[in-house]
Structures are given as structure tokens and as C-alpha cells.
Design a protein around this motif. Structure first.
Motif, PDB file in Angstrom:
ATOM      1  N   UNK A 213       0.825  -1.203   0.000  1.00 50.58           N
ATOM      2  CA  UNK A 213       0.000   0.000   0.000  1.00 50.58           C
ATOM      3  C   UNK A 213       0.856   1.248   0.000  1.00 50.58           C
ATOM      4  N   UNK A 214       0.309   2.342   0.492  1.00 50.18           N
ATOM      5  CA  UNK A 214       1.017   3.618   0.576  1.00 50.18           C
ATOM      6  C   UNK A 214       1.278   3.913   2.044  1.00 50.18           C
ATOM      7  N   UNK A 215       2.512   4.243   2.435  1.00 54.00           N
ATOM      8  CA  UNK A 215       2.879   4.334   3.858  1.00 54.00           C
ATOM      9  C   UNK A 215       1.897   5.089   4.742  1.00 54.00           C
ATOM     10  N   UNK A 216       1.472   6.280   4.357  1.00 52.46           N
ATOM     11  CA  UNK A 216       0.609   7.087   5.212  1.00 52.46           C
ATOM     12  C   UNK A 216      -0.769   6.477   5.432  1.00 52.46           C
ATOM     13  N   UNK A 217      -1.153   5.505   4.594  1.00 54.37           N
ATOM     14  CA  UNK A 217      -2.502   4.955   4.649  1.00 54.37           C
ATOM     15  C   UNK A 217      -2.527   3.498   5.111  1.00 54.37           C
ATOM     16  N   UNK A 218      -1.381   2.947   5.465  1.00 52.58           N
ATOM     17  CA  UNK A 218      -1.328   1.554   5.918  1.00 52.58           C
ATOM     18  C   UNK A 218      -1.991   1.406   7.278  1.00 52.58           C
ATOM     19  N   UNK A 219      -2.678   0.311   7.481  1.00 56.33           N
ATOM     20  CA  UNK A 219      -3.338   0.053   8.764  1.00 56.33           C
ATOM     21  C   UNK A 219      -2.368  -0.668   9.705  1.00 56.33           C
ATOM     22  N   UNK A 220      -2.647  -0.623  11.016  1.00 58.04           N
ATOM     23  CA  UNK A 220      -1.765  -1.316  11.972  1.00 58.04           C
ATOM     24  C   UNK A 220      -1.625  -2.808  11.681  1.00 58.04           C
ATOM     25  N   UNK A 221      -2.731  -3.461  11.308  1.00 55.38           N
ATOM     26  CA  UNK A 221      -2.664  -4.901  11.075  1.00 55.38           C
ATOM     27  C   UNK A 221      -1.837  -5.249   9.840  1.00 55.38           C
ATOM     28  N   UNK A 222      -1.813  -4.342   8.842  1.00 57.02           N
ATOM     29  CA  UNK A 222      -0.971  -4.578   7.668  1.00 57.02           C
ATOM     30  C   UNK A 222       0.500  -4.425   8.051  1.00 57.02           C
ATOM     31  N   UNK A 223       0.824  -3.379   8.810  1.00 56.91           N
ATOM     32  CA  UNK A 223       2.207  -3.172   9.254  1.00 56.91           C
ATOM     33  C   UNK A 223       2.685  -4.326  10.125  1.00 56.91           C
ATOM     34  N   UNK A 224       1.783  -4.868  10.931  1.00 57.78           N
ATOM     35  CA  UNK A 224       2.147  -5.966  11.827  1.00 57.78           C
ATOM     36  C   UNK A 224       2.051  -7.334  11.150  1.00 57.78           C
ATOM     37  N   UNK A 225       1.780  -7.319   9.842  1.00 63.74           N
ATOM     38  CA  UNK A 225       1.707  -8.540   9.027  1.00 63.74           C
ATOM     39  C   UNK A 225       0.682  -9.532   9.577  1.00 63.74           C
ATOM     40  N   UNK A 226      -0.476  -8.959   9.964  1.00 60.69           N
ATOM     41  CA  UNK A 226      -1.562  -9.788  10.487  1.00 60.69           C
ATOM     42  C   UNK A 226      -2.584 -10.134   9.406  1.00 60.69           C
ATOM     43  N   UNK A 227      -2.355  -9.659   8.184  1.00 65.65           N
ATOM     44  CA  UNK A 227      -3.246 -10.004   7.089  1.00 65.65           C
ATOM     45  C   UNK A 227      -4.162  -8.869   6.669  1.00 65.65           C
ATOM     46  N   UNK A 228      -4.609  -8.926   5.415  1.00 63.93           N
ATOM     47  CA  UNK A 228      -5.485  -7.905   4.858  1.00 63.93           C
ATOM     48  C   UNK A 228      -6.942  -8.339   4.946  1.00 63.93           C
ATOM     49  N   UNK A 243      -7.396  13.587   5.654  1.00 62.60           N
ATOM     50  CA  UNK A 243      -6.563  14.350   4.718  1.00 62.60           C
ATOM     51  C   UNK A 243      -7.377  15.401   3.978  1.00 62.60           C
ATOM     52  N   UNK A 244      -8.591  15.061   3.564  1.00 60.56           N
ATOM     53  CA  UNK A 244      -9.429  16.028   2.861  1.00 60.56           C
ATOM     54  C   UNK A 244      -9.783  17.213   3.755  1.00 60.56           C
ATOM     55  N   UNK A 245     -10.047  16.946   5.030  1.00 64.03           N
ATOM     56  CA  UNK A 245     -10.487  18.006   5.938  1.00 64.03           C
ATOM     57  C   UNK A 245      -9.336  18.882   6.426  1.00 64.03           C
ATOM     58  N   UNK A 246      -8.136  18.290   6.551  1.00 67.89           N
ATOM     59  CA  UNK A 246      -7.028  19.018   7.183  1.00 67.89           C
ATOM     60  C   UNK A 246      -5.829  19.240   6.268  1.00 67.89           C
ATOM     61  N   UNK A 247      -5.862  18.651   5.077  1.00 77.17           N
ATOM     62  CA  UNK A 247      -4.793  18.926   4.116  1.00 77.17           C
ATOM     63  C   UNK A 247      -3.540  18.098   4.302  1.00 77.17           C
ATOM     64  N   UNK A 248      -3.530  17.161   5.232  1.00 76.93           N
ATOM     65  CA  UNK A 248      -2.370  16.296   5.465  1.00 76.93           C
ATOM     66  C   UNK A 248      -2.867  14.970   6.034  1.00 76.93           C
ATOM     67  N   UNK A 249      -2.148  13.868   5.793  1.00 75.62           N
ATOM     68  CA  UNK A 249      -2.549  12.578   6.363  1.00 75.62           C
ATOM     69  C   UNK A 249      -2.381  12.585   7.880  1.00 75.62           C
ATOM     70  N   UNK A 250      -3.139  11.763   8.587  1.00 67.66           N
ATOM     71  CA  UNK A 250      -3.114  11.801  10.060  1.00 67.66           C
ATOM     72  C   UNK A 250      -1.796  11.362  10.677  1.00 67.66           C
ATOM     73  N   UNK A 251      -1.043  10.501   9.985  1.00 68.56           N
ATOM     74  CA  UNK A 251       0.173   9.948  10.588  1.00 68.56           C
ATOM     75  C   UNK A 251       1.445  10.432   9.894  1.00 68.56           C
ATOM     76  N   UNK A 252       1.350  11.467   9.117  1.00 65.88           N
ATOM     77  CA  UNK A 252       2.507  11.954   8.366  1.00 65.88           C
ATOM     78  C   UNK A 252       3.544  12.573   9.301  1.00 65.88           C
ATOM     79  N   UNK A 253       4.786  12.131   9.169  1.00 64.36           N
ATOM     80  CA  UNK A 253       5.918  12.718   9.881  1.00 64.36           C
ATOM     81  C   UNK A 253       7.064  12.859   8.888  1.00 64.36           C
ATOM     82  N   UNK A 254       8.165  13.405   9.352  1.00 61.93           N
ATOM     83  CA  UNK A 254       9.340  13.548   8.468  1.00 61.93           C
ATOM     84  C   UNK A 254      10.157  12.272   8.430  1.00 61.93           C
ATOM     85  N   UNK A 255       9.797  11.291   9.247  1.00 59.48           N
ATOM     86  CA  UNK A 255      10.547  10.055   9.356  1.00 59.48           C
ATOM     87  C   UNK A 255       9.606   8.873   9.182  1.00 59.48           C
TER      88      UNK A 255
END
Length: 656
Positions: A213-228, A243-255
Motif C-alpha cells: 500500500x502507501x505508507x501514510x494509509x497503511x493500517x496497523x494490522x498490515x504493518x504488523x503482518x496480520x493479514x489484509x 486528509x481532505x479536511x485538514x490537508x495532510x494525512x493523520x500519521x505523516x511525519x518527516x521520518x
């Protein structure tokens, strides 16, 4: 004609994480492909059907393919063509991926899914012909707009949910929901597209565990390899809404590592600018535990949708500028609330929603309120003495004129005082001035101030330094529903007023407990909202719905601080006028405001401490307030002068 743009700009950390990265040994191949694409034939023939297509401009680029505009020469139909060089899918697993995407997408048929038309290949490339969407993608729109309004977000989410529900019913997971994969047609309909990462839903024990997927939109279970599962698409939907309401993804960081940590912990912030309903829905969509996220069927029943305005259509201008929603548009949500309150009592909500399409007769009943409002008719004539008494109460009337010594040039302050003093003369009556001579006199008084300033003001490049806005009252929100009831507005102190079509005016004070009613200029009746006289019930009902509508659906129009001061005089609207360029509003104390549509700039003229002040709110919603006498002395830039001249023309037009 409907258009698809396959690739869209993404925010930081937005590249897909499961695309293969070219090895150094592949770099030469990539450079060769770039050269080949530049020399690619303009006319492409499908050998199986004999059809010829003309390749047009590049629409976007992806991991394996480029997307081009492509026209069928026999029918002139335009497609978005995904063109994949064979060299990019030379390995078996790469070719399998493309074949899987084709096989899956060609079976989908839904109005909110990008349509798959045809595919073919020649010795050089694979060609996939898709629906062509002229408004590009939500990512492009958000890049221009920065943020979207809540009604727009409801409009787009409703269509995304519709398309996603269809996919899940087909047991298909999208796995890459993001703004760049939501395409917008010529008619502003949303289409879910790009099925390069889509997959069939597997049983719980056999689900795919690849991080995809795309990093900013991945779910916890996907990151933890628990299945889709379907819940992962719901999570991505929450990221999209945020993102639509605030102009940025909720988990976006510089790292990226920190982004993944925030996702695993479901840690994000919800600014106070969001409505309570929006916060609640985002919170449920971004629940850390998949089982706690709502089913698609429940999302559209959330109060974010049921308690807020959802437009039936959006204008194309929404691609580059924020819309101004008015009740005069066919807003079913307003009608169902008003009809339920006026005619249905405590009617069951669910039943009411189910019968929404049968509201035609009830809407007609609501329209009849206009006739009810005519029960109170203002006097057609005001005697001259009353007009003079009203004008004498204006702040400008008390400004003394400083004596000028013979041979001495008047100062800028003297000039403005002379202008103000001269503006208080008699005026001619006009049937266009809300059937009230005194209203016309207020308009001519303000017009004289503007005219005198423009005639005596020098040219300048800069706006003079202002003293600050003090306790300025101005219109922050407005609704034109004059085709049925009247014109509604909200002041910066949160007073809500309606100037009804019969000329009467009603204000709901900031405490939401008191109502002021004006049948004539300067004549005020006061009563509490808990004890509304019977003959005012219809007007009060409309007033309250104007207040609710503006609170729920409209944004404030600038950065001026909203404040309430009980010592300020109560403003109420005397007249308003709309042109193809601006909205003019004139108030009882001479406060004059003009809102320009195209760039959302505003001019506000008012009096403070016996002196005229002019506030200018620029296209960035930043305000500057200064004394009108300073303009007389120093001048102002041409763009502000032009707005002042246009404002004067609107004002004089109203009483000519």
C-alpha cells in the motif's frame, strides 16, 4: 465525456511500499525505455480488432506504466490508456501482476468505479483502455485547494463508500485507497481506480500478510503482518477523510519509522477546527483494533452525514476554489428538518429519511411560510422627522468640524469630517430602498463618505499602517434564500439575523435566548425564544434554521477575531444587493460590507470612536484595519481603490 488521470501528486511518505525498486543493472533498461517512449508511435493499431488509436499527452506515471490520453480514430472516443512496456514486465511475477489487475478490473461495473473498456498488446507494449476523467483526481484538487469543506467531504465520501461497498461485495480488497486513486469525471462524479494492488478477499486464516500500500494509509494490522481484510480499506478511508479536511494525512511525519510507530499506536491529533461529528467518525474509522471499525453500511448513517448538509452536486469550480453553499440550492437536509419541525412534530427520523423523496408537498407547505411572513407589513412611508431623528443617532453625526483658518489648507482629518458632515443632508425617496426613506438616507450617507474619500485620495503603492480592528462587527457567514424567505447572515459576535422578503428583520442574539424583531427602522420588539408570540412562530422557525445551517455548513470569512461586546449597538441589516461580482450589505448604523466572490476579498466600513474605519480582508483571509482619514492623506494601492469604487457603484445603484 468522462476522464481518468491515473497518477496524482502525493504528500510525503506516500509512495507505494510494495513496488519493486530498480537495481543498478536495470538503470540502463529504464533509460532505454524513456527514449523509446519519447519515440513511441503516435498511431497505435490493435491487430485483433483493426482499430487505430491516436496517442495523446501523458496523463501520469506509475511503477510499471505511463498513462496517456488516447483517442479511437473511428469513433473519436477518448480513453485513458495505461501503456506498459514489455521490458517492465519481463519477469513472470511482474507479468502475473498485470494479468491479475486486468482480469480483476474488467469484471467490475459500477458508476463509482473507473470503467475498464478494453486491453490489447503489440510487440512493444500492453495497452489498457480505461475511463477518462477530466477533473483529474482528489489529490490534484486538494493540492490546489489545501483543504475541503465538510459538505464536499460528505459528497465525496458518500461516493467512495458506494464504490467500496461494491468492491467488498465482490470480495475484492482495494488495498491502496488514497486521494490519488479517486478520480473525478467531467460531471464531478467520483470514481475509484487503480487496481494494481487489489486482491481477492481470502479466509481469515489464509489472508495475505505482505506489507502493501502507501505508507501514510497503511493500517496497523498490515504493518504488523496480520493479514489484509475489509477493515484495512476502512482504515484507509479514515485517513482519506482526515486528509481532505485538514490537508495532510493523520500519521505523516518527516521520518518513515516514526510514521509507522504512530500508525501502530493509532496516535494522531484532531484539531479543534473539526466538527464534533467529524472527529467522532474519524475516530471510529481509525480504531486501532480492526473489529472496532464501522461497517460500510453504518458509515453513511453516522451523524456526520445525517446531521450535516450533503450537496447533490458540486460545481466544477470546486476543483480550484471553495464553494459557497446556499439554502436556495435543493438542500434536502434543510427541507427534511424544517418540515419535520413545522409539520411533523417528533416524527421518527428513520421513517422520515425513508420518505425523503416524497417531500414535494411538504416542501410546498414550507414555501407557504413566505405568505405567512407577510402578516407583518412595514409602513410604506416614514415621515421626514423620523428619518432625521434616526440619522442624528448615527456616530458620524456627532463629529465636530474643526475650524479652518482663512488661507490654511484643510488637513486630511478636516476633510473627512467635512465629508461626513456633508453626507447627512436630505435624500430623495426611492421605492427600491426597502420601501423606506430612512434606509435610503443611510445608504446615501455612507455613499457620500466613500465618494468624498475616492475623490480626494492620492494614488499610492502601499496600504497605510492600521491601528487595529477594535470591536469591529462584520458579517462572517451569509445565506441567500430570498427566492423563498429572505437573506440570512451571522455577525462576528455570533448574532444571527434574517432580513425577510416582506422587509421585516429578526435577530437571534448570541445567547440564543433572545430575539429582536424590527418591523420598521429603529423600532425594536424583544422577546425570549421560550415565549414566542404566536404570530412570530413561523419567522422564528426559519430564523433558527438559518442559524443552524450556517453553524453546521459555512466557514468564517476571514481572520478578524470574533468578539461580543454588550456595549456595542445592535446591528441589523437594512438592505443587500448581489451583482455578478460581489455581495453588498448595509446596516442600520451605517456599517457597510462588500464581499467579492472571485478572490473572497472583503471591504468593511464602520465607525469607531466617532471616526470612520475601513477594514480590508485580502485573498489570504488576512485583515488590515485603518482610519479613513489615513487613506485621504496617504492613498492606497490600485486594487483596493478599484474595490472601493466598485463598492460605491453598488451602493449608489441601490438608491438610484
Amino acid at each position: 465525456m468522462e476522464i481518468l488521470m491515473n497518477i496524482a501528486p502525493q504528500p510525503a511518505n506516500s509512495n507505494r511500499v510494495c513496488e519493486p525498486t530498480p537495481r543498478s543493472s536495470e538503470l540502463h533498461t529504464k533509460r532505454t525505455e524513456d527514449n523509446v517512449s519519447a519515440e513511441m508511435a503516435r498511431i497505435i493499431t490493435d491487430s485483433a480488432t483493426g482499430k487505430c488509436y491516436c496517442r495523446g499527452k501523458v496523463l501520469g506515471k506509475g511503477g510499471f506504466a505511463k498513462c496517456y490520453e488516447m483517442t479511437d480514430l473511428s469513433t473519436s472516443k477518448v480513453y485513458a490508456a495505461k501503456i506498459i512496456p514489455h521490458t517492465r514486465v519481463s519477469k513472470p511475477h511482474q507479468r502475473e501482476k498485470i494479468d491479475r489487475e486486468i482480469e480483476l478490473h474488467r469484471m467490475l461495473h459500477h458508476k463509482h468505479i473507473v470503467h475498464f473498456y478494453h486491453h490489447f498488446e503489440d510487440k512493444d507494449n500492453i495497452y489498457i483502455l480505461l475511463e477518462y476523467c477530466s477533473r483529474r483526481s482528489l489529490a490534484h484538487i486538494l493540492k490546489t485547494r489545501k483543504v475541503l469543506t465538510e459538505p464536499e467531504v460528505r459528497y465525496y465520501l458518500r461516493q467512495i463508500v458506494s464504490g467500496l461497498k461494491y468492491l467488498h461485495e465482490q470480495e475484492i480488497l482495494h488495498r491502496d485507497l488514497k486521494l490519488g486513486n479517486f478520480f473525478v469525471s467531467e460531471s464531478m462524479e467520483l470514481k475509484v481506480g487503480d487496481f494494481g494492488l487489489a486482491a481477492k478477499l481470502e479466509p481469515v486464516g489464509s489472508r495475505r500478510k505482505t506489507i502493501c500500500g502507501t505508507p501514510n494509509y497503511l493500517s496497523p494490522e498490515v504493518l504488523n503482518k496480520e493479514g489484509h481484510g475489509c477493515e484495512s480499506d476502512i482504515w484507509a478511508l479514515g485517513c482519506v477523510m482526515y486528509t481532505m479536511l485538514l490537508g495532510r494525512p493523520p500519521f505523516e511525519t518527516t521520518n518513515l519509522k516514526e510514521t509507522y510507530r504512530c500508525i501502530r499506536e493509532a496516535r494522531y491529533s484532531l484539531p479543534s477546527s473539526l466538527s464534533l461529528q467529524a472527529k467522532q467518525l474519524i475516530g471510529s474509522l481509525l480504531a486501532k483494533t480492526p473489529e472496532d471499525r464501522p461497517h460500510l453500511d453504518h458509515i453513511l448513517r453516522h451523524e456526520f452525514f445525517t446531521q450535516g448538509f450533503v450537496p447533490e452536486r458540486l460545481p466544477a469550480s470546486c476543483c480550484h476554489s471553495a464553494p459557497e453553499f446556499h439554502i436556495s440550492s435543493p438542500a434536502k437536509s434543510f427541507f427534511k428538518k424544517a418540515a419535520a419541525a413545522l409539520f411533523g412534530g417528533k416524527r421518527d427520523k428513520v421513517k422520515y429519511y425513508e420518505t425523503l423523496n416524497k417531500l414535494t408537498k411538504e416542501e410546498e407547505e414550507i414555501y407557504k411560510l413566505r405568505n405567512d411572513l407577510k402578516k407583518t407589513v412595514i409602513s410604506q412611508q416614514q415621515n421626514k422627522q423620523q428619518a432625521e431623528d434616526t440619522l442624528s443617532a448615527l456616530p458620524s453625526a456627532g463629529i465636530p468640524v474643526a475650524p479652518v483658518t482663512e488661507g490654511q489648507a484643510p488637513t486630511a482629518r478636516d476633510t473627512i469630517r467635512l465629508i461626513v458632515r456633508g453626507s447627512l443632508g436630505s435624500c430623495s425617496s426611492s421605492s427600491e430602498c426597502l420601501e423606506d426613506n430612512s434606509t435610503c438616507c443611510v445608504a446615501e450617507s455612507v455613499a457620500s463618505v466613500f465618494r468624498g474619500c475616492l475623490e480626494n485620495m492620492p494614488q499610492a503603492d502601499d496600504i497605510p499602517q492600521g491601528p487595529g480592528c477594535g470591536t469591529l462587527q462584520w458579517v462572517t457567514k451569509w445565506v441567500d434564500y430570498s427566492n423563498k424567505y429572505g437573506f440570512g447572515y451571522q455577525l462576528s459576535d455570533h448574532t444571527v439575523g434574517v432580513l425577510f422578503n416582506n422587509g421585516t428583520h429578526m435577530s437571534l442574539l448570541p445567547d440564543r435566548k433572545t430575539i429582536h424583531y424590527y418591523a420598521e427602522l429603529g423600532q425594536c420588539s424583544v422577546f425570549p425564544t421560550t415565549e414566542v408570540p404566536e404570530h412570530f412562530v413561523a419567522q422564528v422557525t426559519v430564523l433558527k434554521y438559518f442559524a443552524h445551517y450556517m453553524e453546521e455548513n459555512l466557514m468564517d470569512g476571514g481572520d478578524l477575531v470574533s468578539m461580543s461586546d454588550t456595549h456595542l449597538p445592535r446591528l441589523y441589516l437594512l438592505q443587500w444587493l448581489k451583482s455578478d461580482r460581489a455581495l453588498m450589505m448595509l446596516f442600520n448604523d451605517g456599517t457597510f460590507q462588500v464581499n467579492f466572490y472571485h478572490d473572497h476579498t472583503k471591504i468593511i466600513l464602520c465607525t469607531q470612536r466617532d471616526e470612520y474605519m475601513l477594514t480590508y480582508i485580502n485573498e489570504d483571509r488576512v485583515s488590515t484595519t485603518f482610519r479613513l482619514s489615513a487613506l485621504l492623506a496617504s492613498g492606497c494601492p490600485s486594487d483596493l481603490r478599484q474595490r472601493m469604487e466598485y463598492s460605491l457603484n453598488m451602493l449608489t445603484q441601490r438608491c438610484n
